[in-house]
Structure formats: structure tokens, C-alpha cells
Write a protein that holds these residues in place. Structure first.
Motif, PDB file in Angstrom:
ATOM      1  N   SER A   1     -25.635 -30.953  57.255  1.00  0.00           N
ATOM      2  CA  SER A   1     -25.109 -30.245  58.419  1.00  0.00           C
ATOM      3  C   SER A   1     -25.254 -31.140  59.651  1.00  0.00           C
ATOM      4  N   LYS A   2     -24.118 -31.676  60.095  1.00  0.00           N
ATOM      5  CA  LYS A   2     -24.174 -32.528  61.285  1.00  0.00           C
ATOM      6  C   LYS A   2     -24.567 -31.693  62.502  1.00  0.00           C
ATOM      7  N   ALA A   3     -24.202 -30.405  62.493  1.00  0.00           N
ATOM      8  CA  ALA A   3     -24.588 -29.519  63.596  1.00  0.00           C
ATOM      9  C   ALA A   3     -26.110 -29.404  63.648  1.00  0.00           C
TER      10      ALA A   3
ATOM     11  N   LEU B   1     -12.404 -39.035  71.840  1.00  0.00           N
ATOM     12  CA  LEU B   1     -13.368 -38.060  71.336  1.00  0.00           C
ATOM     13  C   LEU B   1     -13.491 -38.214  69.820  1.00  0.00           C
ATOM     14  N   VAL B   2     -14.623 -37.791  69.295  1.00  0.00           N
ATOM     15  CA  VAL B   2     -14.836 -37.871  67.851  1.00  0.00           C
ATOM     16  C   VAL B   2     -15.032 -36.454  67.332  1.00  0.00           C
ATOM     17  N   VAL B   3     -14.218 -36.088  66.340  1.00  0.00           N
ATOM     18  CA  VAL B   3     -14.290 -34.750  65.746  1.00  0.00           C
ATOM     19  C   VAL B   3     -14.877 -34.891  64.347  1.00  0.00           C
ATOM     20  N   LYS B   4     -15.970 -34.165  64.099  1.00  0.00           N
ATOM     21  CA  LYS B   4     -16.674 -34.313  62.825  1.00  0.00           C
ATOM     22  C   LYS B   4     -16.815 -32.967  62.122  1.00  0.00           C
ATOM     23  N   ALA B   5     -16.413 -32.927  60.873  1.00  0.00           N
ATOM     24  CA  ALA B   5     -16.740 -31.769  60.048  1.00  0.00           C
ATOM     25  C   ALA B   5     -18.254 -31.736  59.904  1.00  0.00           C
TER      26      ALA B   5
ATOM     27  N   VAL C   1     -13.233 -37.934  62.372  1.00  0.00           N
ATOM     28  CA  VAL C   1     -11.961 -38.422  62.900  1.00  0.00           C
ATOM     29  C   VAL C   1     -12.204 -38.946  64.316  1.00  0.00           C
ATOM     30  N   VAL C   2     -11.994 -40.245  64.488  1.00  0.00           N
ATOM     31  CA  VAL C   2     -12.104 -40.839  65.817  1.00  0.00           C
ATOM     32  C   VAL C   2     -10.743 -40.697  66.481  1.00  0.00           C
ATOM     33  N   CYS C   3     -10.715 -40.016  67.627  1.00  0.00           N
ATOM     34  CA  CYS C   3      -9.441 -39.636  68.234  1.00  0.00           C
ATOM     35  C   CYS C   3      -9.269 -40.329  69.583  1.00  0.00           C
TER      36      CYS C   3
ATOM     37  N   ILE D   1     -18.012 -31.912  68.037  1.00  0.00           N
ATOM     38  CA  ILE D   1     -17.112 -32.767  68.828  1.00  0.00           C
ATOM     39  C   ILE D   1     -17.985 -33.568  69.773  1.00  0.00           C
ATOM     40  N   GLU D   2     -17.824 -34.888  69.720  1.00  0.00           N
ATOM     41  CA  GLU D   2     -18.739 -35.699  70.536  1.00  0.00           C
ATOM     42  C   GLU D   2     -18.038 -36.846  71.239  1.00  0.00           C
ATOM     43  N   GLU D   3     -18.750 -37.385  72.203  1.00  0.00           N
ATOM     44  CA  GLU D   3     -18.207 -38.505  72.968  1.00  0.00           C
ATOM     45  C   GLU D   3     -18.142 -39.734  72.071  1.00  0.00           C
ATOM     46  N   PHE D   4     -17.213 -40.607  72.388  1.00  0.00           N
ATOM     47  CA  PHE D   4     -17.021 -41.841  71.639  1.00  0.00           C
ATOM     48  C   PHE D   4     -17.990 -42.895  72.179  1.00  0.00           C
ATOM     49  N   LEU D   5     -18.701 -43.546  71.277  1.00  0.00           N
ATOM     50  CA  LEU D   5     -19.625 -44.598  71.693  1.00  0.00           C
ATOM     51  C   LEU D   5     -19.069 -45.943  71.255  1.00  0.00           C
ATOM     52  N   GLU D   6     -19.258 -46.927  72.104  1.00  0.00           N
ATOM     53  CA  GLU D   6     -18.740 -48.256  71.814  1.00  0.00           C
ATOM     54  C   GLU D   6     -19.920 -49.170  71.516  1.00  0.00           C
TER      55      GLU D   6
ATOM     56  N   GLU E   1     -21.934 -51.924  68.290  1.00  0.00           N
ATOM     57  CA  GLU E   1     -21.976 -52.423  66.922  1.00  0.00           C
ATOM     58  C   GLU E   1     -22.822 -51.472  66.081  1.00  0.00           C
ATOM     59  N   GLU E   2     -22.323 -51.171  64.884  1.00  0.00           N
ATOM     60  CA  GLU E   2     -23.039 -50.227  64.022  1.00  0.00           C
ATOM     61  C   GLU E   2     -24.059 -50.937  63.149  1.00  0.00           C
ATOM     62  N   LEU E   3     -25.100 -50.198  62.829  1.00  0.00           N
ATOM     63  CA  LEU E   3     -26.212 -50.757  62.083  1.00  0.00           C
ATOM     64  C   LEU E   3     -26.853 -49.638  61.284  1.00  0.00           C
TER      65      LEU E   3
ATOM     66  N   VAL F   1     -27.997 -42.583  67.582  1.00  0.00           N
ATOM     67  CA  VAL F   1     -27.803 -42.135  66.194  1.00  0.00           C
ATOM     68  C   VAL F   1     -26.419 -41.505  66.046  1.00  0.00           C
ATOM     69  N   LEU F   2     -25.620 -42.058  65.123  1.00  0.00           N
ATOM     70  CA  LEU F   2     -24.322 -41.453  64.787  1.00  0.00           C
ATOM     71  C   LEU F   2     -24.494 -40.402  63.706  1.00  0.00           C
ATOM     72  N   GLU F   3     -25.386 -40.682  62.770  1.00  0.00           N
ATOM     73  CA  GLU F   3     -25.588 -39.742  61.668  1.00  0.00           C
ATOM     74  C   GLU F   3     -26.896 -40.088  60.960  1.00  0.00           C
ATOM     75  N   PHE F   4     -27.388 -39.110  60.227  1.00  0.00           N
ATOM     76  CA  PHE F   4     -28.472 -39.354  59.284  1.00  0.00           C
ATOM     77  C   PHE F   4     -27.954 -39.154  57.869  1.00  0.00           C
TER      78      PHE F   4
HETATM   79  P1  AMP Z   1     -20.667 -40.681  60.695  1.00  0.00           P
HETATM   80  O1  AMP Z   1     -20.378 -40.153  59.310  1.00  0.00           O
HETATM   81  O2  AMP Z   1     -21.054 -39.638  61.654  1.00  0.00           O
HETATM   82  O3  AMP Z   1     -21.563 -41.876  60.687  1.00  0.00           O
HETATM   83  O4  AMP Z   1     -19.274 -41.266  61.169  1.00  0.00           O
HETATM   84  C1  AMP Z   1     -18.521 -42.176  60.383  1.00  0.00           C
HETATM   85  C2  AMP Z   1     -18.033 -43.308  61.244  1.00  0.00           C
HETATM   86  O5  AMP Z   1     -17.289 -42.807  62.348  1.00  0.00           O
HETATM   87  C3  AMP Z   1     -19.153 -44.111  61.851  1.00  0.00           C
HETATM   88  O6  AMP Z   1     -19.629 -45.075  60.976  1.00  0.00           O
HETATM   89  C4  AMP Z   1     -18.468 -44.679  63.083  1.00  0.00           C
HETATM   90  O7  AMP Z   1     -17.693 -45.814  62.745  1.00  0.00           O
HETATM   91  C5  AMP Z   1     -17.544 -43.582  63.516  1.00  0.00           C
HETATM   92  N1  AMP Z   1     -18.201 -42.745  64.532  1.00  0.00           N
HETATM   93  C6  AMP Z   1     -18.917 -41.613  64.322  1.00  0.00           C
HETATM   94  N2  AMP Z   1     -19.355 -41.093  65.482  1.00  0.00           N
HETATM   95  C7  AMP Z   1     -18.921 -41.911  66.453  1.00  0.00           C
HETATM   96  C8  AMP Z   1     -19.044 -41.909  67.885  1.00  0.00           C
HETATM   97  N3  AMP Z   1     -19.691 -40.949  68.542  1.00  0.00           N
HETATM   98  N4  AMP Z   1     -18.473 -42.932  68.563  1.00  0.00           N
HETATM   99  C9  AMP Z   1     -17.792 -43.897  67.919  1.00  0.00           C
HETATM  100  N5  AMP Z   1     -17.621 -43.952  66.583  1.00  0.00           N
HETATM  101  C10 AMP Z   1     -18.173 -42.973  65.851  1.00  0.00           C
END
Ligand code: AMP
Length: 430
Positions: free
Chosen positions: A102-104, A140-144, A154-156, A184-189, A191-193, A282-285
Motif C-alpha cells: 500500500s503506497k498510501a 505530477l506522478v499518479v500511483k496506484a 504514471v509520470v505525467c 498523487i505526488e510531486e515530481f522529483l528530479e 538520480e535514482e538509487l 524515498v520514492l517507494e519501499f
Molecule cells: P515507484 O514504484 O514508486 O518507485 O515508481 C516507479 C518509478 O517511477 C520510479 O523508479 C521513478 O522512476 C518514477 N517515479 C516515482 N515517483 C516519482 C516522483 N515523485 N518523481 C519522479 N519520478 C518518480
């Protein structure tokens, strides 16, 4: 020791490979496994999400320790069931695995714990979601919120496309139950790690950082996939950055999970975005090893992971250090089937040179393969094989991986020749 690995992809083959390397006398089982795990132990024909059947098999085969690979059985409560049956298991409870399922919920935990993450809001109804989109800046980023096998984000670029994505999930049933709630979250710019940690809920041992490649095409183009490759280590992770991730992300989350009555144990995987100011957001766990990150991380380690997994599963884990450093670099290239990720073709015969022929700097993990009764290896999934090259540094490991990929043949073989390009560019600039 009798060990069961649950799952049947490249990650689970890599786990079996690491277990056998560490504990050659252990008896290995995989459920359902694949032709790669069959070469290391016994495959049990049980689906990874068949919780009752797996629990019965653990008793029947007198399994000492179960290691759960994928997220679905964790979310379905397999670890709880096994613990309830008095069995040692590596992996979090269903309640703790909600950090991924649950991302929420993950957002709520992060908010309470003060973990840096993108500003967001959660919606179960379309009207308020559209209002939010209208009043927030693009992109904006829309996430199930639920598990969507990598398809839920979905990165929009525009508000309009964000509204379309929200509509598809909340009103159009695009992702079924997984999309009935959206973040629904703000877009972050940046490098991912990926930072993966082993934990028993209190202690934390960091594994070498990795970076994966989600897009199908070279240069990070084309559709999103489960992952076309990964490498480790990542030189932009300095010791101070790791210390910061431990202090600002992992420790507060573990404390918050304990407070919520859902203590977390297993692998805690933080998908991070390093923004311009160096803050790890953190984008996700994820609540398990990444796939294909595990296929790069595990071969990069010195033998010894098994002791950690077993001790965490059994309790009484006393790690000697708070980090497991890599002993070498590893680059994993995924060989996918034609048509992946939309409609992968199956049934092509695979020509795979022997391990001796490929050499000691290459390990091939099976992901979507099957073996005919006559022994012929065939493609049986979107991601077919994971080809890990090893070397003193990432460029050398990438060369080993690519050279081996050239030598493996099947009709429709689809792969990226540029895995680890960011690191190779950094190495060239240094
Ligand atoms: P997630 O499953 O939440 O990690 O999202 C999958 C991919 O979507 C990530 O690896 C990022 O490339 C992109 N992403 C998710 N959230 C964001 C965000 N807030 N800003 C920019 N890119 C994102």
C-alpha cells in the motif's frame, strides 16, 4: 539445514545460488522454482502465493528456514502463517509488508516518521483527485496504491495527463483493486538509487547500493518494465550518504513500524531519488530483494549472506558490522523475449553455453525459462535470463555481461547493451 526459497524468477535463482555457495551441504527447495533452481535443489510445483499449500509443504519436507522472494506471498501473509506454524522464515509479516503493498500506507508511515519523500495526497474518489490535480504544479506522478507489478506508476508531464491517469485508475478500473486508491505526488528530479538493508526490526545491515534500469530501450527509452538490468556498487553512494539514509530513512521507519505494532524484519528496500541538493527522497519501499537487483548484489558479495538470512529468520541475529561491502562489481543484463513487456513470445529454444564455457566472471540466472522433457531449454516468460558479469569495477563487469549476452541465443532475444551507463560515464569522467 533444509531451506525453501519461495518464488520462481531470477531473484530466486540468485538466492538459491548464494545459499548453495555459502552452505554447500544445505538441502535446497524452491517453490515453484525454475530450471535454474532445479539444478541446485528440488523444485516443488506449488505457486508462490499458495499460502496453505506452501505451509503444508514446509511441514511435510521438514524445512528449517523459508526465504520468501516475491512481494505477493508476503502481502498474502505467508510469513505470518509459517511463523504461526512455528517455522523460521525470512520476510516480513503481511502487516509490515504493507510498506510495499500500500503506497498510501507507506506515505503515512513516512509522514509520521519524518522521512523525506515527495509531497503527496491519497484519494479513493475521482472528484477530489481531480481537484488536487487542478491546483498543483506539473509534472505530477499518479500511483496506484496497491501492488501492480511495476505498472502502477504514471509520470505525467501535464495536469491533463495526470487527470487521465487518475480517471483510468479510479473510474476506469485500469489496474483493478490496486488502482482503487491512488497517491498523487510531486515530481522529483534527480538520480535514482536502491538501498537494500537486512534488518530484524532493530539492527540494520546495509547491502551494496544498486541502480536498476526500468525502461525497455537503450538510453532509458521506451515502456517501463519489471527491470532490464541492474548493477552494483554505485559510486555516487558515499559513506556519508549511506549514514544519512540509515539515520533519516531506515531507522525512523523501523521505529514507526514497531510503534504501529507491525515490526519489520527481512529486506527493507528503499527506492530513492537523490535530488540536486543531495537529499535522499524515498520514492517507494519494497519489502524484499529487488529483481533484477538481487542478481547483481548477491554475486558481488563475499560468501556469507546465508548466515544473516538464517539468523534473522531464527532470531538472535548479531551482525558483526553494519554494512556488507561488495568484494567486486557486478552488472546484470536481462535477456527478454520479443514482445516484452506487453506480449512476450514463449517457446523459443535457448542456446546457452555451459558455465565453464562462459567463464568464471559470468553467472547466468534463469528467470522465465522451462525445460522440455527432452532437456531442451525454452523461453517461458517476459524476462528469460539474467546475465551477471563480474569484474574489478563496473565497466569490466559490464563488458563481461555484454560479451556473455552476445553468446546466448534465442529467437527474439531483446536486451540493452547499455546497462550501467551512468556509472561507466562517471568512471570515464573521473
Ligand atoms: P515507484 O514504484 O514508486 O518507485 O515508481 C516507479 C518509478 O517511477 C520510479 O523508479 C521513478 O522512476 C518514477 N517515479 C516515482 N515517483 C516519482 C516522483 N515523485 N518523481 C519522479 N519520478 C518518480
Amino acid at each position: 539445514m533444509r531451506v525453501l526459497v519461495v518464488g520462481g524468477g531470477g531473484r530466486e535463482h540468485a538466492l538459491c545460488w548464494a545459499l548453495q555457495r555459502d552452505a554447500p551441504d544445505a538441502t535446497l527447495f524452491a517453490a515453484p522454482g525454475n530450471p535454474g533452481t532445479a539444478a541446485l535443489g528440488t523444485n516443488l510445483p506449488i505457486a508462490a502465493t499458495a499460502v496453505a499449500d506452501l505451509t503444508a509443504a514446509v511441514v511435510q519436507h521438514d524445512i528449517d528456514v523459508t526465504v520468501i522472494g516475491p512481494e505477493a506471498p508476503l502481502a498474502a501473509g505467508l510469513a505470518d502463517r509459517l511463523r504461526g506454524a512455528g517455522r523460521a522464515v525470512f520476510g516480513p509479516s503481511a502487516a509490515a509488508a504493507r510498506l510495499e503493498s500500500s503506497k498510501a500506507y507507506a506515505k503515512e508511515v513516512m509522514r509520521r516518521a519524518g522521512v523525506p519523500t515527495a509531497a503527496s495526497a491519497t484519494f479513493a474518489a475521482l472528484g477530489p483527485a481531480l481537484d488536487y490535480i487542478r491546483t498543483h504544479a506539473e509534472p505530477l506522478v499518479v500511483k496506484a496504491s496497491g501492488l501492480a507489478a511495476g505498472k502502477g506508476v504514471v509520470v505525467c508531464a501535464t495536469r491533463e495527463s495526470a487527470a487521465d491517469a487518475a480517471r483510468a485508475m479510479l473510474a476506469g478500473n485500469a489496474l483493478g483493486d490496486a488502482g482503487k486508491e491512488v497517491v498523487i505526488e510531486e515530481f522529483l528530479e534527480g538520480e535514482e538509487l536502491s538501498i537494500l538493508a537486512l534488518t530484524d526490526g532493530e539492527r540494520i545491515v546495509l547491502l551494496p547500493p544498486a541502480q536498476d534500469h526500468k525502461r525497455l530501450g537503450e538510453g532509458d527509452t521506451g515502456p517501463n518494465t519489471g527491470g532490464m538490468g541492474a548493477y552494483c556498487p554505485v559510486s555516487l553512494t558515499t559513506a556519508p550518504l549511506l549514514a544519512r539514509v540509515r539515520r533519516d530513512v531506515l531507522e525512523p521507519v523501523l521505529r514507526e513500524m514497531a510503534t504501529q505494532g507491525a515490526p519489520y524484519e527481512g529486506v527493507l528496500y528503499a527506492g530513492l531519488m537523490l535530488t540536486g541538493d543531495g537529499t535522499p527522497y524515498v520514492l517507494e519501499f519494497n519489502c524484499r530483494f529487488g529483481d533484477p537487483e538481487a542478481q547483481a548484489i548477491l554475486p558481488a558479495l563475499a560468501p556469507g549472506l546465508t548466515t544473516h538470512l538464517v539468523d534473522i529468520a531464527r532470531g538472535g541475529w548479531r551482525p558483526a558490522s553494519d554494512i556488507i561491502p561488495p568484494t567486486r562489481a557486478a552488472v546484470t543484463t536481462v535477456l527478454a523475449a520479443r514482445g516484452y513487456p506487453e506480449k512476450p513470445e514463449r517457446g523459443a529454444a535457448i542456446r546457452l553455453p555451459s558455465p565453464e564455457d562462459l567463464g568464471s566472471d559470468v553467472v547466468v540466472f534463469h528467470a522465465g525459462t522451462s525445460r522440455d522433457p527432452d532437456g531442451t531449454l525454452k523461453t517461458a516468460g517476459g524476462r528469460v535470463l539474467d546475465v551477471t558479469g563480474l569484474g574489478a569495477d563496473v565497466p569490466a563487469a559490464a563488458r563481461a555481461s555484454a560479451a556473455a549476452c552476445e553468446r546466448i541465443a534465442f529467437e527474439g532475444k531483446t536486451w540493452r547493451r547499455d546497462i550501467a551507463w551512468r556509472e561507466i560515464r562517471r568512471a570515464g569522467a573521473a
